[in-house]
Design an enzyme around this catalytic site. Structure first.
Site, short mmCIF file in Angstrom:
data_model
loop_
_atom_site.label_atom_id
_atom_site.label_comp_id
_atom_site.label_asym_id
_atom_site.label_seq_id
_atom_site.Cartn_x
_atom_site.Cartn_y
_atom_site.Cartn_z
N LYS A 185 106.47 -0.70 13.29
CA LYS A 185 107.09 0.62 13.19
C LYS A 185 106.46 1.60 14.18
O LYS A 185 105.53 1.26 14.88
CB LYS A 185 107.01 1.14 11.75
CG LYS A 185 107.70 0.21 10.73
CD LYS A 185 109.21 0.17 10.89
CE LYS A 185 109.87 -1.03 10.25
NZ LYS A 185 109.93 -1.07 8.81
C1 LIG Z 1 110.51 -1.79 7.50
C2 LIG Z 1 111.56 -1.20 6.66
C3 LIG Z 1 111.39 -0.98 5.28
C4 LIG Z 1 110.21 -1.49 4.53
O1 LIG Z 1 109.00 -1.04 5.06
P1 LIG Z 1 107.64 -1.69 4.51
O2 LIG Z 1 106.61 -0.66 4.88
O3 LIG Z 1 107.46 -2.98 5.29
O4 LIG Z 1 107.75 -1.91 3.08
C5 LIG Z 1 112.39 -0.32 4.58
N1 LIG Z 1 113.51 0.09 5.19
C6 LIG Z 1 113.73 -0.13 6.50
C7 LIG Z 1 114.99 0.38 7.13
C8 LIG Z 1 112.78 -0.80 7.28
O5 LIG Z 1 113.00 -1.04 8.57
#
Ligand SMILES: *Cc1c(COP(=O)(O)O)cnc(C)c1O
Length: 384
Positions: A185
């Site tokens: 991210k």
């Molecule tokens: C990555 C992601 C999540 C989950 O994030 P985590 O921190 O890995 O639990 C939820 N929604 C979207 C759109 C994502 O890309």
């Protein structure tokens, strides 16, 4: 051959490494002073008071806790997008509620407000939009629908830390915002997440719920020596962030604007130098809005796919040292939802078609200029 370009490579610097070492040497590894610091910095970045944020273990946890804090449970329906990571829908299921899919807009690939209207029922309690790739959703329309029908709005901001919509930061527009610090991210804490809520009492409940339901004076006394009795005031979860994670996040946040600028340069390079390819390029942000620039996702044209299926193209890119991604196969393509919710890909035709044609190329702030050149060269020669 030159090194493989991993998709979603995090940009981690010496400061993060030194802070993790300092945390280990401090003897305090769990939730403690660094989590408090990271929360304060994050609140400052989003322009909200520090008592409106709670650091947690993931965005999945942030979504689950937001739904619970909003009082959503069995018998309730939550409208969300089919073009998202499974965690979005799973959080609704974990809360005991039913996810209901509203198809996406073919240009923005974000949830279509008109489709939301068609999915409203007397059981609808919330809307859970996802700012896909970092592009803000049409929040004015979503908020209007929410107000008319007394619905909670929970923004999935996993891609949208830097996103702005009409001068407001993503995650501060609805009632709750859920953020992700997963390694791929825009900023990372290894694993981690954050909840932003308009109501600080909700944040207080979320913090207690994320610490197994222990009364706050128990887990807040992290710096005290000696024994404290704690009282269990709720049946919570182990969803809190730790100081080891926050140590990384503190320095990630300090470089967030510089990294966004770097991704904007890469984005502009892609737009200019891939413009001639037979693909639909990603939509830009509207006038006055800010795109979070998390993913550069293109839709391959039918002409391309006829001769070169998307997955074959991905394998060829891989063989030539370029990692790529799919964001996302529409949720109804997955067997769990077909078998348990009776979803079918035809129910959301726009998302399904997009999910079968979409291809994301690397957009990490860590990419060196010669790597960007190589991605562009390889893609142009495969699609020429
Ligand atoms: C990555 C992601 C999540 C989950 O994030 P985590 O921190 O890995 O639990 C939820 N929604 C979207 C759109 C994502 O890309």
């Amino acid at each position: 051959m030159s090194e493989f370009i991993v998709f979603g490579r995090p940009a981690v610097g010496r400061d993060e490494i030194d802070e993790v070492i300092a945390t280990l040497e401090s003897g305090w590894l769990g939730a403690g002073p660094r989590v408090v610091r990271f929360e304060e910095q994050f609140a400052d970045f989003k322009g909200v008071p520090p008592d409106q944020v709670a650091a947690v273990s993931s965005c999945s946890a942030a979504l689950h806790l937001s739904l619970l804090a909003a009082g959503i449970g069995p018998g309730d329906e939550v409208i969300t997008t089919p073009l998202t990571f499974c965690a979005t829908a799973n959080a609704i299921l974990h809360a005991g509620a039913t996810p209901v899919l509203a198809d996406v807009d073919p240009l923005t690939l974000n949830i279509d407000p008109a489709a939301i209207e068609r999915k409203l029922t007397p059981k609808t309690r919330a809307i859970l939009p996802v700012h896909l790739a970092g592009l803000p959703c049409d929040m004015n329309s979503i908020l209007t629908t929410a107000r008319e029908h007394d619905l909670v709005v929970i923004e999935d901001c996993a891609h949208a830390i830097e996103t702005q919509y009409q001068g407001r930061g993503a995650g501060t527009i609805g009632d709750y915002g859920a953020f992700s610090f997963y390694p791929s991210k825009n900023i990372t804490t290894g694993e981690g997440g954050m909840v932003v809520a308009r109501n600080s009492e909700c944040i207080q409940r979320i913090k207690i719920k994320s610490h197994n339901g222990l009364s706050s004076d128990a887990w807040k006394r992290f710096a005290d020596a000696g024994h404290n009795h704690y009282l269990v005031t709720d049946c919570g979860y182990k969803y809190n962030m730790t100081d080891l994670q926050a140590a990384i996040g503190i320095h990630q946040l300090r470089r967030i604007d510089a990294n966004w600028e770097r991704r904007r340069n890469i984005w502009q390079d892609y737009q200019a130098r891939l413009a001639h390819l037979p693909v639909q390029h990603p939509a830009g942000a509207g006038e006055g809005d800010r795109h979070g620039l998390h993913l550069y996702s293109m839709l391959l044209s039918d002409d391309v796919i006829r001769d070169l299926p998307r997955d074959t193209l991905m394998a060829r890119l891989q063989a030539r040292g370029v990692g790529s991604g799919v964001h996302y196969l529409a949720l109804p393509e997955h067997p769990y939802y077909q078998q348990n919710l009776n979803w079918s890909p035809e129910d959301t035709p726009v998302a399904t078609a997009a999910g079968r044609r979409t291809l994301s190329i690397p957009l990490s702030a860590d990419l060196r200029p010669e790597e960007v050149d190589r991605i562009i060269d390889v893609l142009c020669s495969e699609l020429a």
